[in-house]
Motif scaffolding. Structure first.
Motif, short mmCIF file in Angstrom:
data_model
loop_
_atom_site.label_atom_id
_atom_site.label_comp_id
_atom_site.label_asym_id
_atom_site.label_seq_id
_atom_site.Cartn_x
_atom_site.Cartn_y
_atom_site.Cartn_z
N GLN A 403 -0.61 12.91 5.48
CA GLN A 403 0.55 12.38 4.76
C GLN A 403 1.58 11.75 5.69
O GLN A 403 2.51 11.08 5.24
CB GLN A 403 1.22 13.49 3.93
CG GLN A 403 2.09 14.47 4.70
CD GLN A 403 1.28 15.54 5.42
OE1 GLN A 403 0.06 15.59 5.29
NE2 GLN A 403 1.95 16.41 6.14
N VAL A 405 1.02 9.33 7.76
CA VAL A 405 0.74 7.92 8.08
C VAL A 405 2.01 7.11 7.83
O VAL A 405 2.57 7.16 6.73
CB VAL A 405 -0.40 7.37 7.19
CG1 VAL A 405 -0.62 5.88 7.49
CG2 VAL A 405 -1.68 8.14 7.41
N ILE A 407 4.60 4.51 6.64
CA ILE A 407 4.54 3.75 5.40
C ILE A 407 3.99 2.34 5.60
O ILE A 407 3.08 1.90 4.91
CB ILE A 407 5.94 3.68 4.75
CG1 ILE A 407 6.19 4.97 3.97
CG2 ILE A 407 6.07 2.50 3.82
CD1 ILE A 407 5.31 5.12 2.75
N VAL A 410 0.12 1.92 5.97
CA VAL A 410 -0.81 2.50 5.01
C VAL A 410 -1.98 1.58 4.71
O VAL A 410 -3.14 1.98 4.74
CB VAL A 410 -0.07 2.90 3.71
CG1 VAL A 410 -1.06 3.22 2.59
CG2 VAL A 410 0.82 4.11 3.95
N ASN A 414 -5.86 2.24 5.70
CA ASN A 414 -6.94 2.25 4.72
C ASN A 414 -8.06 1.29 5.11
O ASN A 414 -9.25 1.62 5.00
CB ASN A 414 -6.40 1.87 3.34
CG ASN A 414 -5.57 2.97 2.71
OD1 ASN A 414 -5.49 4.08 3.25
ND2 ASN A 414 -4.94 2.68 1.59
N LEU A 438 -2.96 7.63 -1.15
CA LEU A 438 -3.24 6.50 -0.28
C LEU A 438 -3.93 5.34 -1.00
O LEU A 438 -4.16 4.30 -0.41
CB LEU A 438 -4.09 6.95 0.91
CG LEU A 438 -3.38 7.86 1.92
CD1 LEU A 438 -4.35 8.32 2.99
CD2 LEU A 438 -2.20 7.16 2.56
N TYR A 654 6.18 5.81 -2.60
CA TYR A 654 5.48 4.55 -2.38
C TYR A 654 6.07 3.41 -3.20
O TYR A 654 6.03 2.25 -2.80
CB TYR A 654 3.99 4.71 -2.65
CG TYR A 654 3.25 5.49 -1.59
CD1 TYR A 654 3.46 5.22 -0.25
CD2 TYR A 654 2.36 6.50 -1.92
CE1 TYR A 654 2.81 5.93 0.75
CE2 TYR A 654 1.70 7.23 -0.93
CZ TYR A 654 1.93 6.94 0.39
OH TYR A 654 1.29 7.64 1.37
N LEU A 661 4.28 -1.79 2.36
CA LEU A 661 3.00 -1.11 2.55
C LEU A 661 1.96 -1.95 3.28
O LEU A 661 1.00 -1.42 3.83
CB LEU A 661 2.44 -0.68 1.20
CG LEU A 661 3.26 0.41 0.48
CD1 LEU A 661 2.79 0.57 -0.95
CD2 LEU A 661 3.16 1.74 1.22
#
Length: 808
Positions: A403, A405, A407, A410, A414, A438, A654, A661
């Motif tokens: 958690q 990571v 912002i 992200v 991924n 995520l 988010y 992001l």
């Protein structure tokens, strides 16, 4: 005549160009083979130094070695363009096969970049640095002769064509089942992987020649089998413990068994949501070792948010496995790379060259490192970082406290994980008690179906409930004067209190106040101003006090809240994101010593979060959730730490950062995901180039790898690693300039990890102004003077520390 690639320092022995090129090709092929691109990587290795066949370079290297006092002018010979130019001329001049054009661009870019970083195909000025090098650069009077000698000495032209055909087939297979709109993303990751293979193969071959060694064997399969047996022996010993039948311990054992069974499943992206105190480290290690043995993985890598977790988890794993030499703790990059382009060295094996060649490529069987280091491997502008990328393939990678990571990273995170899963045959485990959403972003994480390893999470969470959250944050703000008085009162009935703040300044101030007012209590200070070895020593003293029942108060920044195995009677947490509150709660009554203990959440009046946007927004959302619960005790599952509350927190969190992001670059007003992987017809730089010139760029790939890397920072303010004179660190600093052999420098990188801190530029400038900073190894390593480090606080930026050294 021998055509020279390198001349060994020790005995002036010559490594010929063909020996070097074929040796690098062989290593690169082995690296490429792991993901099915053996010939693509081998092609880069075979052509990367083709330009050394020029008479200019041969004169250059001989002059540099034979006349050390009058070396040739730096920058006088370019030897890295020739291989990229050869591929461009073969396949770009008369375009017939688009796959060969793409291959020429990917491999050619890695070749021309191997002394710096990958070039832009189109840059923000709407120019093509790649085209300038491989097509337009015209100062190669000896290019044709270099090409002739390459075909004569290394590989005949017809054999090269056959080799390229195999590489083209690999490219087609690599893109198989990839949607066309995702091609550019795959080009980007393939370029970075091949670049990693070339950098590591080139430096490894050169290092082995310089050390007069043969190729090393890095197979670890037998080690993993013995590690698994040692771990299972440890787990079996738990069954004879007096508390083995305690409900919590039985549940820990059950979850551990579930992880063992889950290891039979094929590689993918999975989640492990064991609550704090649930035995996450051993359970994840059990999965990793069994999965590694079954599927022949090459290494296990733990990625954690804070270096404090590295220290504790690595020590725990080390003691269980009974092996120290094969476990790497990688906290930070001790070496500060100064020159972006190192092609134009003067040919002598100086300290700078030795630092570059030193083994620092993550080939250990078990590695502990940070999220910052992981992300920098993929995205930062550093050949030292990207050299490690290929060793993330065929691995089990465990992301502890995922958690955390950042912002803006992200989407990039991924994309990297999807690449590791789909192309690199790695298994990824997202390991945390508070799983973030995520998949909220456009670049979604490709989680496997039925991804969770632990069954019946609601039951597990309820069984591990050991604390109650007391909301003081919605009542009023508190300052350190009030806090110090309150804590002093609490010590009348409590033996241990942990206080966690968001900023180091407030930590230090409260620590000083408590020391003044509580002379009979052991008060401790913890922050990232201390090096890892120093923090370990403080934590060791804290645990000893807790075990012996002495009164103890620890005031810490948030570094203590994730993964550090300590258990206090009471925790006070300054308001922050709900995930941080949950992690802080994990340091209270950790092993269920009492029925239920208190975690107080406060709103601190004196914390300045102006430059800590993510913490500030997390704080605001958490406060609103607390207000909701105050108004309606049944909202959000009736508990601030419920799964419903956590889901709601991350959803709002988010939403607040929706525009961030994809890593927005304000200087360019573009997302980094676009710069790295937008399709040609959609890429704004490519469209602007077309508008400017009337034609699309003469390229299949148009993305801007160098520009993206230039702007990439995991955290807003870049930090620099600095050695500190704490304990053994003093010896390291004293001995550093005496290191001569590359092997010694490689050992230095490993040893120095525990004795570094990361400093912001303003801190570096202040230390330098006060003459509290020393430069080592031609400026590539920085160290504090003795007066700039304190046994109480770590970094003493004013340079008034009084440090007693305990050399061991």
């Amino acid at each position: 005549m021998s055509f020279v690639a390198h001349i060994r320092e020790a005995d002036q022995a010559i490594q010929t160009i063909e020996e070097h090129l074929l040796g690098v090709k062989e290593i690169a092929e082995a690296i490429g083979h792991k993901i099915g691109v053996k010939h693509i990587a081998g092609l880069a290795g075979m052509l990367h130094d083709m330009g050394k066949y020029s008479s200019d370079f041969q004169q250059y290297i001989r002059d540099a070695v034979e006349n050390p006092n009058e070396p040739p002018k730096r920058g006088s010979v370019d030897h890295s363009t020739a291989g990229g130019k050869l591929l461009f001329n073969l396949f770009h001049v008369n375009v017939k096969d688009q796959y060969k054009v793409i291959l020429a661009e990917i491999v050619g870019n890695t070749i021309i970049s191997h002394h710096a970083y990958l070039h832009d195909f189109i840059d923000p000025q709407l120019d093509s640095p790649y085209i300038r090098r491989v097509r337009d650069k015209d100062n190669f009077p000896d290019y044709l002769n270099a090409k002739r000698l390459f075909f004569e000495k290394c590989m005949p032209e017809e054999e090269l064509q056959k080799y390229i055909n195999k590489a083209t087939d690999e490219l087609k297979q690599f893109l198989h089942n990839t949607p066309p709109q995702k091609y550019e993303e795959q080009y980007m990751f393939l370029s970075k992987y091949v670049f990693s293979a070339l950098i590591d193969a080139d430096r490894t071959n050169t290092r082995l020649f310089e050390e007069n060694k043969s190729q090393e064997n890095n197979a670890h399969s037998e080690l993993f089998t013995s590690y698994y047996q040692n771990l299972m022996n440890k787990i079996m010993s738990f069954q004879t413990h007096p508390a083995a039948n305690h409900s919590i311990n039985k549940l820990r054992a059950e979850m551990s068994n579930q992880c063992d069974a889950f290891a039979e499943r094929p590689s993918g992206i999975y989640t492990l949501s064991i609550p704090t105190g649930g035995g996450k480290t051993l359970a994840s290690l059990r999965y990793a070792l069994k999965h590694t043995i079954k599927y022949n993985k090459k290494r296990i890598i733990y990625i954690v948010p804070f270096t404090t977790i590295i220290e504790q988890n690595a020590e725990e794993v080390r003691s269980i496995l009974g092996d120290d030499s094969n476990l790497l703790e990688h906290h930070s990059n001790v070496l500060n790379e100064i020159d972006e382009n190192d092609e134009h060295e003067d040919g002598r094996m100086n300290k700078k060259q030795k630092l570059k060649l030193a083994k620092d490529n993550w080939d250990s069987p078990i590695i502990f490192t940070t999220m910052v280091q992981f992300l920098e491997v993929f995205y930062s502008k550093s050949s030292r970082n990207i050299r490690r990328l290929h060793n993330l393939s065929e691995a089990v990678i465990i992301f502890d406290e995922v958690q955390k990571v950042p912002i803006r990273c992200v989407s990039l995170f991924n994309q990297a994980l999807n690449f590791l899963k789909n192309k690199c045959h790695s298994s990824l485990v997202l390991c945390t008690a508070t799983q973030p959403a995520l998949d909220f972003v456009d670049n979604k994480l490709e989680l496997n179906s039925d991804a969770e390893m632990v069954q019946n999470l609601n039951h597990v969470s309820e069984a591990f409930k050991r604390v109650e959250i007391i909301d003081r944050a919605t009542e009023r703000e508190l300052n350190n004067v009030e806090l110090a008085e309150w804590i002093s009162t609490m010590l009348d009935t409590l033996d241990s209190i942990l206080v966690i703040f968001n900023t180091k300044t407030v930590v230090k101030d409260l620590y000083q106040r408590l020391k003044e007012n509580n002379s009979n209590v052991n008060i401790y200070h913890l922050s990232t101003s201390m090096c890892a070895a120093h923090r370990n020593q403080i934590l060791k003293q804290v645990r000893e006090d807790l075990h012996e029942g002495r009164q103890v108060v620890c005031v810490s920044s948030q570094l203590i809240e994730a993964g550090v195995d300590v258990s206090f009677e009471c925790v006070i947490r300054s308001l922050a994101g709900l995930d941080s509150i949950a992690q802080a709660a994990g340091r209270c009554n950790r092993h269920g010593e009492q029925e239920l203990q208190q975690v107080y959440v406060i709103d601190h009046k004196e914390e300045n979060l102006k430059y800590l946007k993510e913490i500030a927004i997390g704080k605001r959302i958490t406060k609103q959730l607390l207000i909701d619960l105050k108004r309606d005790p049944d909202s959000h599952g009736g508990n601030i730490l419920s799964i419903q509350a956590m889901d709601r927190f991350f959803q709002r969190y988010y939403e607040e950062f929706e525009t961030d992001l994809n890593y927005f670059i304000s200087n360019l007003e573009k997302d980094m995901t676009e710069i790295l992987s937008a399709p040609k017809r959609e890429y704004s730089f490519a469209k602007a180039y077309c508008k400017k010139t009337g034609n699309w760029p003469p390229l299949m790939i148009t993305n801007s790898y160098h520009t993206a890397a230039k702007y990439f920072k995991v955290i807003n303010n870049t930090t620099t690693s600095v050695l500190v004179p704490y304990d053994v660190g003093k010896e390291i600093i004293t001995e550093l300039n005496g290191y001569q052999r590359i092997e010694e420098i490689s050992q230095f990188f490993k040893k120095a990890q525990h004795y570094t801190i990361n400093l912001y530029k303003y801190e570096i400038d202040e230390l330098d102004k006060n003459n509290n900073l020393v430069s080592l190894m031609d400026g590539q390593v920085l160290a504090l003077t003795e007066g700039a480090y304190s046994l109480e606080y770590g970094l003493d930026i004013e340079g008034e520390g009084e440090l007693e050294f305990h050399l061991v």
